[in-house]
Enzyme design. Structure first.
Site: not given
Length: 245
Positions: A82-84, A109, A227
């Site tokens: 998730h995310s980074f 990302n 998010h």
């Protein structure tokens, strides 16, 4: 057998400023369906915040996840970032593709080889994070501007927002500035799916969304949530992840 049958193994990798605890609502639901779930905390964050130093780099995060796979002798895993967290899972796939059944980029990302997390951010957001880290001795404070409002992550004020504020910790700047070197293309030949959270869409992931949506052979899903959906909409997220085969 159906796509929701029990018995799959999920390895969940969190994003910036949080820890394995961030996955608790989703992990509880997946385990309730009969799946095995692992949610490690990256070095320097969460309950491992005492290990935060200028010596950790992006390679440390790849080691963190790879060592869980090796120590637990995991195979046929659905590896989710998730995310980074999309960056370390990409590094792990480059190193241990034989252990991975499916890669899932959960509003995450996606790195290009030789580039860092900050290289892929809008320049104004990247510079804001660098400035915040310089002011804090090389650490990126939790929720630096322009993310000072928890609502920017799609989290309404209330108990969940309070829970996040209590538990978020600074992020090592080197996690953001270290380039990721890949020996193979992103995904390393494993099945890949990108799940885009659209309400509101998070700006730091926009270039990755564009990249994934046009990628031949990749799966694409959308969910009308913010998010931080793993904590604000865990039922929907768990149900979506349970459908990954």
């Amino acid at each position: 057998m159906t796509e929701f049958d029990a018995g799959k193994t999920y390895l969940l990798v969190h994003g910036s400023w949080v820890g394995g605890w961030f996955w608790a609502p989703v992990a509880e639901r997946l385990r309730g369906m009969g799946h095995r779930v692992f949610a490690p905390t990256l070095t320097g964050l969460g309950e491992r915040r005492h290990l935060l130093s200028l010596d950790v780099t992006l390679d440390t995060t790849v080691d963190d996840v790879a060592h869980v796979i090796e120590a637990e002798e995991l195979r046929d895993i659905i590896l989710i970032g998730h995310s980074f967290g999309g960056i370390p899972i990409t590094g792990v796939a480059d190193r241990l593709p034989e252990s991975i059944r499916h890669l899932v980029y959960l509003d995450a990302n996606i790195p290009e080889s030789g580039r860092s997390f900050l290289d892929a951010l809008p320049p104004e957001i990247a510079e804001t994070r660098r400035q915040a880290a310089r002011a804090a001795g090389g650490r990126v404070p939790a929720l630096p501007p322009p993310l000072a409002a928890i609502g920017a992550l799609g989290v309404p004020e209330g108990s969940v927002a309070d829970w996040l504020r209590r538990r978020m910790t600074p992020m090592p700047l080197a996690y953001y500035e270290t380039p990721l070197t890949l020996n193979r293309p992103v995904g390393n030949g494993r099945p890949c799916t990108f799940i885009s959270f659209t309400n509101p869409a998070s700006p730091p992931q926009e270039s990755s969304r564009r990249w994934a949506r046009g990628r031949a052979g990749w799966g694409w899903m959308e969910l009308a949530v913010g998010h931080a959906a793993p904590v604000t909409a865990p039922d929907e997220v768990a149900r979506l992840l349970a459908g990954i085969s």
